[in-house]
Design a protein around this motif. Sequence first.
Motif, short mmCIF file in Angstrom:
data_model
loop_
_atom_site.label_atom_id
_atom_site.label_comp_id
_atom_site.label_asym_id
_atom_site.label_seq_id
_atom_site.Cartn_x
_atom_site.Cartn_y
_atom_site.Cartn_z
N GLU A 321 62.49 -24.06 8.92
CA GLU A 321 63.22 -23.88 10.18
C GLU A 321 63.77 -25.22 10.67
O GLU A 321 64.91 -25.28 11.15
CB GLU A 321 62.29 -23.27 11.23
CG GLU A 321 61.88 -21.83 10.91
CD GLU A 321 60.87 -21.28 11.91
OE1 GLU A 321 60.39 -22.08 12.75
OE2 GLU A 321 60.56 -20.07 11.86
N CYS A 322 62.95 -26.28 10.53
CA CYS A 322 63.41 -27.61 10.94
C CYS A 322 64.59 -28.07 10.10
O CYS A 322 65.56 -28.63 10.61
CB CYS A 322 62.27 -28.62 10.84
SG CYS A 322 60.97 -28.39 12.09
N MET A 325 67.49 -26.23 11.25
CA MET A 325 67.96 -26.79 12.53
C MET A 325 68.66 -28.12 12.31
O MET A 325 69.67 -28.42 12.95
CB MET A 325 66.78 -26.96 13.49
CG MET A 325 66.18 -25.64 13.96
SD MET A 325 64.73 -25.86 15.01
CE MET A 325 65.47 -26.63 16.44
N ARG A 326 68.09 -28.93 11.36
CA ARG A 326 68.73 -30.21 11.07
C ARG A 326 70.11 -30.00 10.46
O ARG A 326 71.06 -30.74 10.75
CB ARG A 326 67.86 -31.04 10.13
CG ARG A 326 66.69 -31.73 10.83
CD ARG A 326 66.08 -32.80 9.95
NE ARG A 326 65.41 -32.25 8.80
CZ ARG A 326 64.13 -31.92 8.75
NH1 ARG A 326 63.38 -32.10 9.83
NH2 ARG A 326 63.59 -31.43 7.67
N LYS A 327 70.20 -28.98 9.59
CA LYS A 327 71.51 -28.67 9.01
C LYS A 327 72.48 -28.24 10.10
O LYS A 327 73.64 -28.66 10.11
CB LYS A 327 71.37 -27.58 7.95
CG LYS A 327 70.69 -28.03 6.67
CD LYS A 327 70.60 -26.90 5.65
CE LYS A 327 69.93 -27.36 4.37
NZ LYS A 327 69.83 -26.27 3.38
N GLU A 328 71.98 -27.35 11.00
CA GLU A 328 72.83 -26.91 12.11
C GLU A 328 73.23 -28.11 12.99
O GLU A 328 74.38 -28.21 13.43
CB GLU A 328 72.10 -25.87 12.95
CG GLU A 328 71.89 -24.54 12.22
CD GLU A 328 71.13 -23.55 13.07
OE1 GLU A 328 70.78 -23.90 14.23
OE2 GLU A 328 70.87 -22.43 12.61
N LYS A 329 72.24 -29.00 13.21
CA LYS A 329 72.53 -30.19 14.01
C LYS A 329 73.59 -31.04 13.31
O LYS A 329 74.52 -31.55 13.96
CB LYS A 329 71.25 -31.01 14.21
CG LYS A 329 71.47 -32.27 15.03
CD LYS A 329 70.19 -33.06 15.18
CE LYS A 329 70.43 -34.37 15.93
NZ LYS A 329 69.18 -35.16 16.06
#
Length: 452
Positions: A321-322, A325-329
């Motif tokens: 998930e992180c 999220m990092r990819k999304e970030k």
Amino acid sequence: MDNKVSVIIPVYNTVAYLAACLESVCSIMTMDIEIICVNDGSTDKSLEILTTFAQKDSRIHIISQKHQGVSIARNVGITTATGKYIQFLDSDDMLAPGALEYAVQQMNEKQLDVFYFDAQAIFESIQLEEEKRRYKTYYHRENHYQNVQAGYQLFTKWIKDGGFRPNGNLQMIRRDFLLQSGVKFIPGIVQEDNAFTAEVMLHAQRVCHVNKPLYIRRVRSGSIMTKPPAFSNAYGYFRCAMAMEKYFFKPTFSENSRCALQIFCQNLVQNMEKIYKNIPEEEKAKIRMIPVEERGVMLYLCWYSEQASINQKEKNKINAECRAMRKEKAVLVKQNEKIQYQNSAYQQQIKKQEGVIQKLNDTLQNEKKIFTRNYQEISVDKQKLQNQCSSLEKQVEEIRRENMAYQQQMTEQSKEFHTLQADFFAMQQSLSFRVGRKLTWLPRKIRDAFFC
């Protein structure tokens, strides 16, 4: 001789493969070797094959004992060996042509304690090759480790990049070093190569590896690595993990090496837990046959490893998930950078547009002033024209009235003309007018002639 090699072959019920194994060794004629065959209580005709080969080749030494397992058979071979170097060989495997010669050359040139190499896997059947396809490349390491280094350094690298192979046969060992280290195979277990290979590496001062398949590994049905896992496999991993405990406190190891050792032991415990969890209940019941102190530790480690596995799954889920999220970030950051870049471009365009607008505004103001001035002038001219129009309208009105008066006069004169014309016509028609005209004709002629 100084370069003598002791080839140690534990033998247990491998009659179908033993001859090929012995031939791969006996064919070596260019160097000094001894072939120590430890018959571990074979019940088939393996001993007969050993005896037949020993009668033809004096380099073969047969040691027979009751069945005690491969670890004790190898340890007996180590005790018996007299060569400078030791090479282990399973009785269902083979050495590649020129393997010992090349390994001895590396040992001598680089003054090694241990020389590591790769293996080629051969399969007993097409079906087995399909089932165990991972072994096609399992014994080949992609990376190179040809530089001489300490064993614990190579161990650390192998654990880090997945190059560690727990197979005691894929190495040539200097006998004096092995005896001084005190490392032996753990008796009475399977998976014994895990601890032996790791311990040898952690003791060795000079090792290296070459990506050459000097060993031929036979993948066959009924062997330890192809049979369904049993309690003995779980117990073997447990004993190997316990044997590595003493190395955690070795002061010469770096932090990276301790971390690698920890990962190695964790993998052993995880393999133990996985096997114990999935074996049948009758196999699990065999845990009561091991010493009480080992039983408690093994059960605790199984429980702990299972909990750690659950926690690891949760951790992996959170990490996934992180990562998402990092990819999304990262995507959002890129989008923001793009927006910032576009905004900067828009700001520059706006500044340019503002300049253009200002110029247009100035032009508009000038045009407005000119228009206002022209409008005022036009208004004055309009007023003048309106005054002139009013004056003209008055004049036109006067002319219209005069015209109407003239028209009335003309109408009256026309009436008088018509009256005169009627009177003149009547007069012309009268006799007196015609006589008078004739009487005045001669005098007019004389006058016209005289004056003209």
